[in-house]
Design a protein around this motif. Sequence first.
Motif, PDB file in Angstrom:
ATOM      1  N   VAL A  12       0.848  -1.188   0.000  1.00 63.03           N
ATOM      2  CA  VAL A  12       0.000   0.000   0.000  1.00 63.03           C
ATOM      3  C   VAL A  12       0.885   1.239   0.000  1.00 63.03           C
ATOM      4  O   VAL A  12       1.857   1.343   0.765  1.00 63.03           O
ATOM      5  N   ASP A  22      -2.671   3.209  -8.587  1.00 64.15           N
ATOM      6  CA  ASP A  22      -2.947   4.396  -7.770  1.00 64.15           C
ATOM      7  C   ASP A  22      -2.716   4.117  -6.287  1.00 64.15           C
ATOM      8  O   ASP A  22      -2.223   4.982  -5.549  1.00 64.15           O
ATOM      9  N   ASP A  23      -3.069   2.921  -5.848  1.00 65.85           N
ATOM     10  CA  ASP A  23      -3.020   2.612  -4.412  1.00 65.85           C
ATOM     11  C   ASP A  23      -1.851   1.714  -4.001  1.00 65.85           C
ATOM     12  O   ASP A  23      -1.513   1.654  -2.818  1.00 65.85           O
TER      13      ASP A  23
END
Length: 323
Positions: A144, A163-164
């Motif tokens: 993450v 994105d994450d």
Amino acid sequence: MRIKKKKKVRQIFVTTHSTHITSAVSLDEIICLHNEKGVTKIGYPTKVFPETKNKKYVQRFLDATKSDMLFAQKILFVEGMAEQLLMSVFANYLDKSLEDNHVAVINVGGRYFEHFLYLFDSSKENTIPKRVVCITDRDPERKVKPNGSFKKCYPYEYNQNLDDFDYKTNPSADSYSKGSHQNITFFSPEVNKGKTLEYELLMSNPTSRLLLTDSINNKQELEDLMVIFETDGSTVQNLLDKLRDSDANTRIKESITLNTSLDDEEKKKSIIASRYLNSVGKGENALELSYILSKNIDKKGTDEFVEFNIPQYIKDAIEELCQ
């Protein structure tokens, strides 16, 4: 002792093919002669390591079985016990013999290939220029953003949410690609699709009951998934609906559904492969599988023989060694 007191020095040279002798002496005391196509080259193992830690690691590693690498004509380095037990059997399915090609299969117990490659890198001086092949897992991971820690992920999760998450795979998997080095080659599952040996076996054999050994968990669930896969018109959702409720299966369901890079056939294989990977214990299963596959190939040419596909990266590795 009397020779030392008289200040006389004598050297004794012992020529041997005994792994027990080489495992009992230090690398400083070993000289290796390697003959290939009538050309003999001399290797000095003690001189090849850039750092003392590399030499110490290899020295501790060379017991009576693993020092066979010093005598074999060719070497196949693998990560673990499962690969060590199964590679000769896989070769037989390809109508090849590692034994007849004088290949030593060496289990390095992880991704520790680099320590041993110093011994055999023919582009460097004092090495033993044998043909060396390394088989390694792809092992995709993600973390993450920005400060998470990397954890294992499935191939169908890899690079799906940039994105994450940050993503990475085993860096060894892309080193020493075929043709990039004089005598060392690495083989690994395909990036974005591959993971471990167990995963790849199911991807190549999604309906093979040979893989359902007595030691695996969830055997009935796996067989049910195979039946659905074999059924004409079955869908990805049919397989997902068959998964029992658990945190691991919820992750599989969500990730497979969100994946945009695999077609439906690949997704169905991936579901079964994921469940198999989560159900298998490596050591005991490898012993059972080696026995089952050996008994099966003994039936080749009869109606009882069951076709079994060797994953492509393993096939390529064996072909490289058995030329």
